[in-house]
Design an enzyme around this catalytic site. Structure first.
Site, PDB file in Angstrom:
ATOM      1  N   GLU A  85      44.866  24.273 -74.869  1.00 19.40           N
ATOM      2  CA  GLU A  85      45.516  25.130 -74.492  1.00 19.40           C
ATOM      3  C   GLU A  85      46.669  24.790 -73.692  1.00 19.40           C
ATOM      4  O   GLU A  85      47.629  24.261 -73.623  1.00 19.40           O
ATOM      5  CB  GLU A  85      45.551  26.913 -74.611  1.00 19.40           C
ATOM      6  CG  GLU A  85      45.208  27.535 -75.630  1.00 19.40           C
ATOM      7  CD  GLU A  85      43.766  27.814 -75.809  1.00 19.40           C
ATOM      8  OE1 GLU A  85      42.989  26.357 -75.070  1.00 19.40           O
ATOM      9  OE2 GLU A  85      43.297  27.917 -77.144  1.00 19.40           O
ATOM     10  N   HIS A 108      39.905  39.320 -75.885  1.00 18.68           N
ATOM     11  CA  HIS A 108      41.071  39.355 -76.494  1.00 18.68           C
ATOM     12  C   HIS A 108      42.228  40.575 -76.768  1.00 18.68           C
ATOM     13  O   HIS A 108      42.593  40.653 -77.100  1.00 18.68           O
ATOM     14  CB  HIS A 108      40.650  39.707 -77.593  1.00 18.68           C
ATOM     15  CG  HIS A 108      39.789  37.724 -78.560  1.00 18.68           C
ATOM     16  ND1 HIS A 108      38.840  37.384 -77.330  1.00 18.68           N
ATOM     17  CD2 HIS A 108      39.716  36.888 -79.415  1.00 18.68           C
ATOM     18  CE1 HIS A 108      38.813  36.242 -78.185  1.00 18.68           C
ATOM     19  NE2 HIS A 108      38.830  35.744 -78.927  1.00 18.68           N
TER      20      HIS A 108
END
Lengths: 346, 318
Positions: A61, A130
């Site tokens: 990422e 998350h």
């Protein structure tokens, strides 16, 4: 053309229209061309535009955010997609130390027309890594724009506006929204930096972010049954912030509830409360009230998750206290209804 | 002597003299920006820049003055920026560590050393996306390889067969720490050989070798579209940041006079030119013309106005 779409379909349509109209728009990110296609928002795009324009990236990422910035500085319009906003933390060096200051440090000679799409929020035990939103964190840094749509129409129009914008835009999509349906007019042009008045009322202003707008509208309906008229404002754009729309409402109602989808400490709700106090001090009849996550990491188990997140129930309670009302009978009201629509594991 | 060889000399001297001027001016405290000088690095800066096709997108890190000067050849906006004045590359808002010259292809340089490497790969991706055979260049010190973003970007470039020239400027120092105390691999070039890319090594104190190796790397990328990794050794004559030497601190020793000359890319190239029949007077004229250029730029920078409140908020967004 006006059609009824889910939020996910609206995002999909925005990408489709942008990719059709501009060959420089491409989408990539970890696992984005898989069979799930980011909660369906990427359905058909690989098939239509090919893997040159809709492709998966290595599990990198941080570096891939930089690749997106470099491509944007070279004239393309990348959309970097993250299945969880938590993963954007890995990109912070690139977004904050690089993308946010490119225009400023080059005296306006460079621009970074980048969109970072990231999925935020709760569903089915996503837990501490998350579930974050972090719009306040992103918005803290000058040079980043931060957008949180809450309707299919805004999912469509604001995503197109974000892709057209010449600056880095963080576009945060709440997971439960993908199941929300609504009318989408593809002629509507979105404008970043504008709040939306979703419901007018004279007793109290509720300024809400992302999913909390849905909760605020449910709370408003319940409160209306008890004779309380709330004005619900969807903040939509945290940076730039359309303060004036919110302040104008607060000056009329004299009361403000901020229903944020983040932690309250040092969060966006603190910023908005401070600004509303600065701008509307003499009109306020009570201190602004802030709702947000419990001040702990997000727990996984359902009962604790329900306590962690604010909902329409907490908004109703906040308005009752603000107005000194007796508790409204909530028997028969269904809260967190969308929770049941989402089945895991992801 | 062909003009190309003298052009290389001109660029080497431009970089060396600008840095020596900064060293001379710095004690006056008018240049209020941390300078990471590259005395000793000129051979790499010039050797790479001189080989690049016009318009090549280049990216660098904080030891960027040589890269900037080799690519632009200009000193007006450069000194205005260092003095923090209007008319600098960014009206003083960038300073030494963020010099850029988009018109000359230098898009970004960064105080976070590895952070521009992914940007170069993004420029390489954009070229491939558009079906162009343009290359992109990332220049960085050897310690940048220790950052995760380096490997993210390098892997991405190898995976997609991007024409990105990775230029590692290896002085074996990360601020004050030697490579042996930082690396878990035996050699930089060796570590890159397992990847799907071209790998080259060279002596950065010999600008002719840098020109040659860079030419080979560009030819290899043109033939076989994948990244090229080049690593050039060089010797940092000054402290990590600032105008002084740091041999007195004791973590490394000063080179002898003979070693110093052998490590100095400007001296080495000058000796080569003289050995090949270039007149000393011609080199002196080149140096003198560059000194005049620098004098004019520094005087103009000192006289120029500072930015004000209007500039503070300008250009945050496009």
């Amino acid at each position: 053309m006006i059609r009824t779409l889910s939020f996910g379909e609206a995002v999909n349509l925005a990408l489709q229209h942008e990719m059709e109209q501009d060959p420089d728009v491409f989408c990539f990110g970890v696992d984005v061309p898989d069979h799930k296609r980011t909660f369906g928002s990427g359905v058909g795009l690989v098939e239509k535009f090919g893997r040159r324009r809709y492709f998966g990236s290595p599990l990198s990422e941080a570096g891939v955010a930089g690749v997106a910035i470099g491509a944007a500085m070279s004239g393309l319009r990348p959309v970097h997609i993250h299945a969880r906003a938590d993963f954007v933390l890995l990109c912070m060096n690139q977004l904050v130390n690089m993308a946010s200051n490119k225009s400023y440090l080059s005296g306006g000679k460079l621009s970074v027309p980048l969109v970072v799409r990231a999925v935020i929020g709760r569903s089915w035990g996503q837990g501490a890594q998350h579930s974050k939103s972090m719009h306040g964190v992103f918005a803290h840094f000058p040079g980043l724009k931060v957008v949180l749509p809450s309707t299919p129409q805004d999912g469509y129009a604001l995503l197109r506006a974000a892709i057209r914008d010449d600056n880095p835009v963080i576009f945060l999509e709440h997971r439960w929204l993908y199941d929300v349906r609504g009318e989408v007019d593809d002629e509507v042009r979105g404008a970043l930096g504008t709040a939306a008045v979703c419901r007018t009322g004279s007793d109290v202003t509720i300024a809400a972010c992302s999913w909390m707008t849905v909760e605020a509208l449910q709370a408003a309906r319940i409160l209306a049954g008890a004779g309380v008229e709330t004005e619900v404002i969807d903040v939509r754009s945290v940076a730039p912030l359309d303060g004036e729309t919110i302040f104008a409402s607060v000056r009329r109602t004299g009361r403000l509830v901020i229903a944020d989808y983040d932690w309250t400490f040092c969060g966006f709700s603190a910023e908005l409360a401070a600004q509303a106090t600065e701008h509307c001090f003499s009109a306020l009849r009570a201190a602004p009230v802030r709702l947000g996550f419990a001040a702990v990491p997000c727990p996984t188990t359902r009962p604790l998750e329900t306590l962690f997140y604010p909902s329409a129930r907490e908004i109703v309670g906040a308005v009752e206290r603000l107005l000194g009302l007796p508790p409204i009978d909530l028997t028969g009201e269904v809260f967190n209804e969308y929770e049941r629509r989402f089945k895991g594991p992801f | 002597m062909e003009s190309d060889a003298l052009d290389v000399y001109r660029k080497l001297i431009l970089i060396r003299r600008c840095q020596e001027r900064i060293i001379a001016e710095y004690p006056q405290d008018e240049i209020k920006t941390p300078v990471h000088l590259g005395i000793g690095l000129e051979g790499v800066s010039v050797g790479v820049a001189h080989r690049l096709p016009l318009g090549t997108k280049s990216f660098g890190q904080l030891r960027n003055h040589g890269q900037y000067l080799a690519l632009t050849g200009e000193t007006d906006a450069y000194f205005l920026e260092l003095y923090g004045k209007i008319g600098g590359t960014s009206d003083g808002k960038a300073g030494s560590m963020h010099l850029c010259a988009p018109g000359a292809g230098l898009l970004s340089t960064s105080g976070i050393v590895a952070a521009t490497i992914p940007l170069a790969v993004g420029a390489g991706l954009a070229a491939k996306y558009r079906g162009s055979d343009a290359i992109a260049v990332a220049m960085f010190g050897d310690a940048a390889i220790e950052e995760g973003e380096y490997w993210d970007a390098f892997n991405f470039a190898c995976l997609h067969g991007l024409r990105v020239l990775f230029v590692c400027e290896d002085n074996d120092l990360s601020i004050h720490t030697f490579g042996r105390d930082r690396r878990g691999f035996r050699s930089i070039a060796g570590a890159m050989r397992g990847w799907d890319c071209h790998v080259f090594e060279g002596d950065g104190t010999d600008v002719r070798m840098v020109l040659d190796v860079t030419g080979q790397a560009l030819a290899a990328m043109s033939r076989d579209p994948k990244p090229a990794f080049t690593v050039f050794r060089w010797f940092r004559f000054l402290e990590h940041v600032g105008p002084n030497t740091d041999f007195h601190i004791g973590y490394r020793s000063a080179p002898s006079e003979a070693e110093r000359l052998a490590l100095d890319p400007v001296h080495r190239y000058e000796q080569w030119l003289l050995a090949h029949g270039v007149e000393r007077t011609l080199l002196a004229r080149i140096r003198s013309a560059i000194d005049d250029q620098i004098d004019r730029s520094v005087a103009a920078a000192k006289a120029a106005p500072y930015p004000d409140g209007r500039h503070l908020t300008e250009h945050l967004f496009r």
